[in-house]
Design an enzyme around this catalytic site. Structure first.
Site, PDB file in Angstrom:
ATOM      1  N   HIS A 307      28.632  36.288 -51.352  1.00 19.29           N
ATOM      2  CA  HIS A 307      30.205  35.949 -51.365  1.00 19.29           C
ATOM      3  C   HIS A 307      29.793  36.424 -52.991  1.00 19.29           C
ATOM      4  O   HIS A 307      29.069  35.853 -54.045  1.00 19.29           O
ATOM      5  CB  HIS A 307      30.611  34.569 -51.236  1.00 19.29           C
ATOM      6  CG  HIS A 307      32.304  34.728 -51.712  1.00 19.29           C
ATOM      7  ND1 HIS A 307      32.773  34.536 -52.691  1.00 19.29           N
ATOM      8  CD2 HIS A 307      33.211  34.794 -50.947  1.00 19.29           C
ATOM      9  CE1 HIS A 307      33.924  34.700 -52.720  1.00 19.29           C
ATOM     10  NE2 HIS A 307      34.735  34.553 -51.522  1.00 19.29           N
ATOM     11  N   ASP A 365      33.679  34.148 -43.040  1.00 16.34           N
ATOM     12  CA  ASP A 365      34.353  35.233 -41.825  1.00 16.34           C
ATOM     13  C   ASP A 365      32.635  34.090 -41.174  1.00 16.34           C
ATOM     14  O   ASP A 365      33.211  35.460 -39.914  1.00 16.34           O
ATOM     15  CB  ASP A 365      34.201  36.568 -42.125  1.00 16.34           C
ATOM     16  CG  ASP A 365      35.635  36.378 -42.805  1.00 16.34           C
ATOM     17  OD1 ASP A 365      36.186  36.236 -42.661  1.00 16.34           O
ATOM     18  OD2 ASP A 365      35.375  37.372 -43.610  1.00 16.34           O
TER      19      ASP A 365
HETATM   20  N1  ACO Z   1      22.763  40.992 -47.048  1.00 13.38           N
HETATM   21  C1  ACO Z   1      21.965  41.313 -47.026  1.00 13.38           C
HETATM   22  N2  ACO Z   1      22.062  41.838 -48.872  1.00 13.38           N
HETATM   23  C2  ACO Z   1      22.613  41.308 -49.868  1.00 13.38           C
HETATM   24  C3  ACO Z   1      23.700  41.216 -49.053  1.00 13.38           C
HETATM   25  C4  ACO Z   1      23.736  40.640 -47.785  1.00 13.38           C
HETATM   26  N3  ACO Z   1      24.926  40.413 -46.662  1.00 13.38           N
HETATM   27  N4  ACO Z   1      25.046  40.343 -49.641  1.00 13.38           N
HETATM   28  C5  ACO Z   1      23.994  40.942 -50.739  1.00 13.38           C
HETATM   29  N5  ACO Z   1      23.226  41.510 -50.479  1.00 13.38           N
HETATM   30  C6  ACO Z   1      21.914  41.443 -52.385  1.00 13.38           C
HETATM   31  C7  ACO Z   1      22.334  42.777 -52.720  1.00 13.38           C
HETATM   32  O1  ACO Z   1      21.959  43.921 -52.034  1.00 13.38           O
HETATM   33  C8  ACO Z   1      21.925  42.366 -54.097  1.00 13.38           C
HETATM   34  O2  ACO Z   1      20.334  42.743 -53.813  1.00 13.38           O
HETATM   35  P1  ACO Z   1      19.463  43.259 -55.199  1.00 13.38           P
HETATM   36  O3  ACO Z   1      20.139  42.176 -56.273  1.00 13.38           O
HETATM   37  O4  ACO Z   1      18.740  43.549 -54.929  1.00 13.38           O
HETATM   38  O5  ACO Z   1      20.849  44.402 -55.733  1.00 13.38           O
HETATM   39  C9  ACO Z   1      22.591  41.352 -53.841  1.00 13.38           C
HETATM   40  O6  ACO Z   1      22.125  40.525 -53.096  1.00 13.38           O
HETATM   41  C10 ACO Z   1      23.931  40.925 -55.022  1.00 13.38           C
HETATM   42  O7  ACO Z   1      24.981  41.467 -53.332  1.00 13.38           O
HETATM   43  P2  ACO Z   1      25.971  41.979 -54.752  1.00 13.38           P
HETATM   44  O8  ACO Z   1      26.443  43.171 -53.295  1.00 13.38           O
HETATM   45  O9  ACO Z   1      26.130  42.727 -55.324  1.00 13.38           O
HETATM   46  O10 ACO Z   1      27.422  41.059 -54.839  1.00 13.38           O
HETATM   47  P3  ACO Z   1      28.825  41.637 -54.954  1.00 13.38           P
HETATM   48  O11 ACO Z   1      29.569  40.054 -55.215  1.00 13.38           O
HETATM   49  O12 ACO Z   1      28.910  42.723 -55.439  1.00 13.38           O
HETATM   50  O13 ACO Z   1      29.087  41.381 -53.192  1.00 13.38           O
HETATM   51  C11 ACO Z   1      30.216  40.667 -50.881  1.00 13.38           C
HETATM   52  C12 ACO Z   1      29.476  40.385 -52.464  1.00 13.38           C
HETATM   53  C13 ACO Z   1      30.224  42.535 -50.887  1.00 13.38           C
HETATM   54  C14 ACO Z   1      30.642  39.879 -50.449  1.00 13.38           C
HETATM   55  C15 ACO Z   1      28.138  41.451 -50.322  1.00 13.38           C
HETATM   56  O14 ACO Z   1      27.528  39.642 -50.408  1.00 13.38           O
HETATM   57  C16 ACO Z   1      28.227  41.819 -48.793  1.00 13.38           C
HETATM   58  O15 ACO Z   1      28.941  42.527 -48.883  1.00 13.38           O
HETATM   59  N6  ACO Z   1      28.356  40.824 -47.768  1.00 13.38           N
HETATM   60  C17 ACO Z   1      28.687  40.725 -46.898  1.00 13.38           C
HETATM   61  C18 ACO Z   1      30.051  41.107 -46.467  1.00 13.38           C
HETATM   62  C19 ACO Z   1      30.953  40.014 -46.073  1.00 13.38           C
HETATM   63  O16 ACO Z   1      30.581  39.030 -45.268  1.00 13.38           O
HETATM   64  N7  ACO Z   1      32.022  39.562 -46.589  1.00 13.38           N
HETATM   65  C20 ACO Z   1      33.171  38.560 -46.625  1.00 13.38           C
HETATM   66  C21 ACO Z   1      33.054  37.954 -48.165  1.00 13.38           C
HETATM   67  S1  ACO Z   1      33.930  36.980 -48.379  1.00 13.38           S
HETATM   68  C22 ACO Z   1      35.739  36.914 -48.038  1.00 13.38           C
HETATM   69  O17 ACO Z   1      35.692  38.314 -48.513  1.00 13.38           O
HETATM   70  C23 ACO Z   1      36.950  36.663 -47.642  1.00 13.38           C
END
Ligand code: ACO
Length: 430
Positions: A307, A365
């Site tokens: 998140h 979620d």
């Molecule tokens: N699985 C594996 N790796 C992940 C995940 C994941 N679910 N989420 C983040 N990471 C990693 C990224 O690859 C990144 O790695 P790096 O630092 O080596 O590049 C690091 O963790 C940080 O992630 P970001 O994507 O930069 O974080 P951001 O805050 O931009 O994104 C998000 C947050 C979009 C929720 C992300 O965690 C994600 O895509 N999760 C899966 C989708 C999801 O569950 N979305 C629902 C969110 S809740 C809502 O909207 C109600």
């Protein structure tokens, strides 16, 4: 505003004071609104991860502490003791309602549930397998064509009517989209039922036989709506504010928010979680998929994990996790294999160094889809359910934005990285 200020010195020695603003909770923020005028530079913050776009007194999140409050009330207390319509009143009006205020509000919402009959003809134009989020966004956008009679945004009463219409009619539109997908006749709303009971009967009743409301299902949906009702400046809410900041019709602004919510990185994640669990299929495959999620060269991510704001736990996920077991038990479906798979996946991921180091925890979620599935709601409707709950947050934020004297049209700047100025080359010389 606090008395402190940050002093910024440019390489040429020009000094600027950046005032520090303090809210009632959360970190202070630097007011950079005069930065360009004084220093000739913009800030660079892709995804607005460190940027406050407005001041707001609706919802507060502390991502480190896992705290979510609506108008100061912790979401755990509201989830335990309140109802979705009471929470909606709180979000829209700032205070919990009295008995009479709540009765009035509930009655207003009940009396706005019907759609203009002409709107139903939209559903005849969609293909039988149209995604319900596409239909929801299109039909909510069309409300700007049907309900423009009471739409003077500067009139607080008109803003109320807009909020009531969105909250009351979204379940009716969602149900019409669902019925189109199933090939069943549209079921009209019933004003003798409460919000979630009415939603269930519009989704699942058929004209051929009486429909008995499942109270456990109605309560579960009410709880999920409370948890989804608002989440400060998230992607879809910021979209509603941004679209609305141009003075656009608020129904169109909400339609824009619905489109933003649909993405798998936001509200579409609940649908993506179920698709992922089905793809994983069996506990024996968990290791393989966790490895895929960790592989930088693989676009696969564990849906429902991570998140932008919550870095220790998502308080909504904690409530839903507890509720999932209870609700599945009460529905007699606790042996859902997907639920067991989700628990096993969560256990593996939470112990994995990659997820620990990056502070990736299950978000709201991760569990909501499992509950919706147990209630008989099809996967394609999960994000629609999220949209119904979040609609009150969108309208509360639109109302706050419109009434805020500091609101300006949202118009971020950029770091241009395209070609430098160059002269047009005639086509025969290229
Ligand atoms: N699985 C594996 N790796 C992940 C995940 C994941 N679910 N989420 C983040 N990471 C990693 C990224 O690859 C990144 O790695 P790096 O630092 O080596 O590049 C690091 O963790 C940080 O992630 P970001 O994507 O930069 O974080 P951001 O805050 O931009 O994104 C998000 C947050 C979009 C929720 C992300 O965690 C994600 O895509 N999760 C899966 C989708 C999801 O569950 N979305 C629902 C969110 S809740 C809502 O909207 C109600």
């Amino acid at each position: 505003m606090s008395q402190d200020a940050y002093r910024l010195k440019s390489p040429s020695g020009k000094e600027t004071e950046l005032p520090v603003l303090s809210g009632t909770a959360g970190p202070d923020v630097l007011d950079i609104s005069k930065l360009y005028a004084q220093q000739g530079v913009f800030t660079y913050d892709p995804g607005f991860a460190a940027t406050g776009s407005c001041s707001s007194n609706i919802t507060f999140i502390d991502g480190e502490e896992g705290l979510l409050m609506y108008r100061g009330y912790p979401v755990e207390q509201l989830a335990k003791s309140s109802s979705f319509l009471e929470v909606s009143y709180l979000l829209l009006h700032g205070e919990l309602p009295t008995v009479d205020e709540l009765a009035d509000f509930e009655s207003t919402i009940r009396r706005h549930t019907m759609l203009n009959e002409g709107m139903l003809s939209f559903f005849k134009g969609f293909r039988y397998d149209a995604h319900p989020m596409a239909m929801l966004s299109a039909v909510v956008g069309s409300m700007s064509a049907y309900y423009h009679d009471k739409l003077d945004a500067s009139n607080p009463q008109h803003r109320d009517i807009f909020a009531h219409r969105i909250l009351a009619k979204l379940p009716t539109i969602a149900a019409a989209a669902y019925k189109l997908n199933c090939g069943q006749p549209f079921i009209y709303p019933r004003n003798d039922l409460n919000y979630c009971e009415n939603l269930l009967q519009m989704f699942f009743a058929v004209p051929a036989e009486p429909y008995e409301i499942d109270q456990v299902a109605a309560e579960a949906i009410d709880l999920l709506f409370i948890l989804h009702a608002d989440h400060e400046q998230n992607c879809s809410t910021s979209t509603v504010r941004m679209a609305g900041s141009s003075g656009a019709n608020p129904y169109s602004a909400v339609a824009a928010g619905i489109s933003a919510l649909w993405g798998p990185a936001h509200g579409g994640a609940n649908e993506a979680v179920l698709a992922m669990l089905e793809e994983i299929g069996d506990v024996s495959q968990i290791g393989k998929y966790v490895d895929k999620a960790k592989d930088k060269n693989d676009p696969f991510r564990l849906m429902g994990f991570g998140h932008r704001v919550y870095k220790n736990f998502d308080p909504r996920a904690t409530i839903i996790r507890k509720m999932a077991h209870k609700i599945l038990g009460r529905l007699g479906r606790v042996d859902t294999p997907l639920y067991d798979l989700a628990l096993a996946l969560e256990e593996v991921a939470l112990k994995d160094e990659y997820f620990i180091e990056k502070r990736l925890y299950p978000n709201v979620d991760f569990y909501s889809g499992i509950i919706y599935r147990a209630l008989g709601i099809p996967t394609s409707m999960f994000t629609v359910m999220f949209a119904i709950g979040r609609s009150v947050g969108w309208t509360a934020h639109w109302r706050e934005m419109i009434g805020d004297s500091e609101t300006r049209i949202s118009r971020p700047r950029q770091l241009y990285t395209g070609p430098a100025k160059r002269d047009y080359v005639p086509i025969d010389k290229r």
